[in-house]
Design a protein around this motif. Structure first.
Motif, PDB file in Angstrom:
ATOM      1  N   LEU A   1      81.085 -46.867  14.506  1.00 37.47           N
ATOM      2  CA  LEU A   1      80.854 -48.169  13.890  1.00 37.47           C
ATOM      3  C   LEU A   1      80.802 -49.265  14.944  1.00 37.47           C
ATOM      4  O   LEU A   1      79.962 -50.170  14.878  1.00 37.47           O
ATOM      5  N   LYS A   2      81.674 -49.180  15.957  1.00 39.73           N
ATOM      6  CA  LYS A   2      81.616 -50.144  17.068  1.00 39.73           C
ATOM      7  C   LYS A   2      80.262 -50.055  17.774  1.00 39.73           C
ATOM      8  O   LYS A   2      79.674 -51.070  18.151  1.00 39.73           O
ATOM      9  N   GLN A   3      79.773 -48.843  17.949  1.00 43.36           N
ATOM     10  CA  GLN A   3      78.478 -48.634  18.604  1.00 43.36           C
ATOM     11  C   GLN A   3      77.350 -49.237  17.768  1.00 43.36           C
ATOM     12  O   GLN A   3      76.464 -49.909  18.300  1.00 43.36           O
ATOM     13  N   ALA A   4      77.389 -49.009  16.453  1.00 47.96           N
ATOM     14  CA  ALA A   4      76.345 -49.543  15.576  1.00 47.96           C
ATOM     15  C   ALA A   4      76.377 -51.071  15.552  1.00 47.96           C
ATOM     16  O   ALA A   4      75.326 -51.723  15.586  1.00 47.96           O
ATOM     17  N   ILE A   5      77.581 -51.650  15.514  1.00 46.49           N
ATOM     18  CA  ILE A   5      77.705 -53.109  15.527  1.00 46.49           C
ATOM     19  C   ILE A   5      77.176 -53.666  16.849  1.00 46.49           C
ATOM     20  O   ILE A   5      76.449 -54.658  16.882  1.00 46.49           O
ATOM     21  N   GLY A   6      77.527 -53.017  17.951  1.00 41.86           N
ATOM     22  CA  GLY A   6      77.042 -53.442  19.261  1.00 41.86           C
ATOM     23  C   GLY A   6      75.537 -53.366  19.367  1.00 41.86           C
ATOM     24  O   GLY A   6      74.894 -54.269  19.923  1.00 41.86           O
ATOM     25  N   ASN A   7      74.946 -52.302  18.837  1.00 41.79           N
ATOM     26  CA  ASN A   7      73.485 -52.178  18.853  1.00 41.79           C
ATOM     27  C   ASN A   7      72.836 -53.284  18.038  1.00 41.79           C
ATOM     28  O   ASN A   7      71.808 -53.843  18.434  1.00 41.79           O
ATOM     29  N   ALA A   8      73.420 -53.603  16.893  1.00 42.50           N
ATOM     30  CA  ALA A   8      72.855 -54.646  16.035  1.00 42.50           C
ATOM     31  C   ALA A   8      72.922 -56.011  16.713  1.00 42.50           C
ATOM     32  O   ALA A   8      71.975 -56.796  16.646  1.00 42.50           O
ATOM     33  N   VAL A   9      74.039 -56.285  17.376  1.00 45.00           N
ATOM     34  CA  VAL A   9      74.217 -57.587  18.023  1.00 45.00           C
ATOM     35  C   VAL A   9      73.330 -57.702  19.259  1.00 45.00           C
ATOM     36  O   VAL A   9      72.643 -58.711  19.458  1.00 45.00           O
ATOM     37  N   ASN A  10      73.304 -56.677  20.106  1.00 46.57           N
ATOM     38  CA  ASN A  10      72.570 -56.753  21.369  1.00 46.57           C
ATOM     39  C   ASN A  10      71.066 -56.529  21.226  1.00 46.57           C
ATOM     40  O   ASN A  10      70.274 -57.223  21.856  1.00 46.57           O
ATOM     41  N   ASP A  11      70.678 -55.547  20.407  1.00 45.53           N
ATOM     42  CA  ASP A  11      69.260 -55.214  20.304  1.00 45.53           C
ATOM     43  C   ASP A  11      68.507 -56.080  19.300  1.00 45.53           C
ATOM     44  O   ASP A  11      67.356 -56.439  19.515  1.00 45.53           O
ATOM     45  N   TYR A  12      69.149 -56.387  18.168  1.00 53.90           N
ATOM     46  CA  TYR A  12      68.469 -57.102  17.097  1.00 53.90           C
ATOM     47  C   TYR A  12      68.959 -58.537  16.928  1.00 53.90           C
ATOM     48  O   TYR A  12      68.499 -59.236  16.033  1.00 53.90           O
ATOM     49  N   GLU A  13      69.915 -58.957  17.752  1.00 53.51           N
ATOM     50  CA  GLU A  13      70.478 -60.306  17.723  1.00 53.51           C
ATOM     51  C   GLU A  13      70.957 -60.701  16.332  1.00 53.51           C
ATOM     52  O   GLU A  13      70.713 -61.807  15.844  1.00 53.51           O
ATOM     53  N   LEU A  14      71.662 -59.772  15.659  1.00 51.10           N
ATOM     54  CA  LEU A  14      72.229 -60.037  14.339  1.00 51.10           C
ATOM     55  C   LEU A  14      73.672 -60.486  14.492  1.00 51.10           C
ATOM     56  O   LEU A  14      74.332 -60.181  15.481  1.00 51.10           O
ATOM     57  N   ASP A  15      74.164 -61.186  13.485  1.00 49.41           N
ATOM     58  CA  ASP A  15      75.556 -61.641  13.482  1.00 49.41           C
ATOM     59  C   ASP A  15      76.431 -60.509  12.955  1.00 49.41           C
ATOM     60  O   ASP A  15      76.133 -59.928  11.905  1.00 49.41           O
ATOM     61  N   GLU A  16      77.502 -60.193  13.661  1.00 55.68           N
ATOM     62  CA  GLU A  16      78.336 -59.052  13.248  1.00 55.68           C
ATOM     63  C   GLU A  16      79.068 -59.304  11.935  1.00 55.68           C
ATOM     64  O   GLU A  16      79.433 -58.355  11.245  1.00 55.68           O
ATOM     65  N   GLU A  17      79.284 -60.574  11.547  1.00 55.19           N
ATOM     66  CA  GLU A  17      79.915 -60.865  10.256  1.00 55.19           C
ATOM     67  C   GLU A  17      78.968 -60.589   9.090  1.00 55.19           C
ATOM     68  O   GLU A  17      79.422 -60.422   7.958  1.00 55.19           O
ATOM     69  N   SER A  18      77.672 -60.546   9.358  1.00 54.05           N
ATOM     70  CA  SER A  18      76.709 -60.345   8.272  1.00 54.05           C
ATOM     71  C   SER A  18      76.366 -58.869   8.051  1.00 54.05           C
ATOM     72  O   SER A  18      75.558 -58.558   7.185  1.00 54.05           O
ATOM     73  N   LEU A  19      76.968 -57.972   8.806  1.00 54.17           N
ATOM     74  CA  LEU A  19      76.627 -56.552   8.698  1.00 54.17           C
ATOM     75  C   LEU A  19      77.492 -55.862   7.653  1.00 54.17           C
ATOM     76  O   LEU A  19      78.685 -56.136   7.536  1.00 54.17           O
ATOM     77  N   ILE A  20      76.877 -54.937   6.914  1.00 52.65           N
ATOM     78  CA  ILE A  20      77.636 -54.077   6.012  1.00 52.65           C
ATOM     79  C   ILE A  20      77.284 -52.621   6.311  1.00 52.65           C
ATOM     80  O   ILE A  20      76.212 -52.321   6.844  1.00 52.65           O
ATOM     81  N   VAL A  21      78.199 -51.734   5.978  1.00 51.39           N
ATOM     82  CA  VAL A  21      77.979 -50.299   6.174  1.00 51.39           C
ATOM     83  C   VAL A  21      77.172 -49.808   4.982  1.00 51.39           C
ATOM     84  O   VAL A  21      77.676 -49.736   3.861  1.00 51.39           O
ATOM     85  N   VAL A  22      75.912 -49.486   5.209  1.00 48.77           N
ATOM     86  CA  VAL A  22      75.042 -49.019   4.142  1.00 48.77           C
ATOM     87  C   VAL A  22      75.394 -47.580   3.774  1.00 48.77           C
ATOM     88  O   VAL A  22      75.499 -47.230   2.600  1.00 48.77           O
ATOM     89  N   ASN A  23      75.610 -46.755   4.789  1.00 51.75           N
ATOM     90  CA  ASN A  23      75.892 -45.344   4.531  1.00 51.75           C
ATOM     91  C   ASN A  23      76.690 -44.763   5.690  1.00 51.75           C
ATOM     92  O   ASN A  23      76.546 -45.193   6.833  1.00 51.75           O
ATOM     93  N   ALA A  24      77.520 -43.798   5.371  1.00 46.78           N
ATOM     94  CA  ALA A  24      78.252 -43.030   6.375  1.00 46.78           C
ATOM     95  C   ALA A  24      78.151 -41.570   5.947  1.00 46.78           C
ATOM     96  O   ALA A  24      78.480 -41.232   4.813  1.00 46.78           O
ATOM     97  N   LEU A  25      77.683 -40.729   6.844  1.00 42.92           N
ATOM     98  CA  LEU A  25      77.408 -39.324   6.515  1.00 42.92           C
ATOM     99  C   LEU A  25      78.171 -38.386   7.426  1.00 42.92           C
ATOM    100  O   LEU A  25      78.471 -38.727   8.573  1.00 42.92           O
ATOM    101  N   ALA A  26      78.459 -37.209   6.914  1.00 45.35           N
ATOM    102  CA  ALA A  26      79.037 -36.135   7.717  1.00 45.35           C
ATOM    103  C   ALA A  26      78.302 -34.853   7.347  1.00 45.35           C
ATOM    104  O   ALA A  26      78.513 -34.298   6.266  1.00 45.35           O
ATOM    105  N   ASP A  27      77.415 -34.415   8.213  1.00 44.23           N
ATOM    106  CA  ASP A  27      76.641 -33.194   7.977  1.00 44.23           C
ATOM    107  C   ASP A  27      77.283 -32.027   8.711  1.00 44.23           C
ATOM    108  O   ASP A  27      78.002 -32.216   9.691  1.00 44.23           O
TER     109      ASP A  27
END
Length: 121
Positions: free
Chosen positions: A59-85
């Motif tokens: 989750l830290k990695q996904a938040i970091g990718n969103a902030v750095n790559d897409y310039e999104l605000d981390e407060e505006s992010l929600i977890v859409v899905n979490a999977l374990a295959d």
């Protein structure tokens, strides 16, 4: 608490071949689905289960990718899905009575976390 999610951007973080049971990892994944990303991260950091550590890192990695790559605000992010295959099983053998052997299946999992910005209302 269901939020509207834009269908445009979804940030995916994956970790493969993790030495946890997929069944146990799914129980942790269920708890963070649909929650705001920072709230889910705080929940994961307080959980005693082993899969929670891996999901917290993802989750830290996904938040970091969103902030750095897409310039999104981390407060505006929600977890859409979490999977374990299911991943490949490691097969080990344990001696049993009367010279027999017992197969021990050490399970692995492929973990995925998907985050997206929630829709502004």
């Amino acid at each position: 608490m269901t939020e509207q999610v834009t269908g445009a951007i979804q940030i995916v973080a994956r970790r493969k071949y993790v030495r946890v049971s997929p069944r146990k990892a799914r129980r942790v994944a269920q708890l963070i689905k649909g929650k705001p990303a920072l709230q889910a991260l705080n929940m994961l950091l307080l959980m005693p289960q082993k899969p929670a550590r891996y999901y917290a890192k993802l989750l830290k990695q996904a938040i970091g990718n969103a902030v750095n790559d897409y310039e999104l605000d981390e407060e505006s992010l929600i977890v859409v899905n979490a999977l374990a295959d299911n991943g490949p099983m490691l097969k080990r053998y344990r001696p049993r009575a009367r010279g027999r052997v017992y197969m021990v299946r050490k399970r692995t999992a492929h973990l995925t976390v998907i985050v997206a910005p929630k829709e502004a209302e």
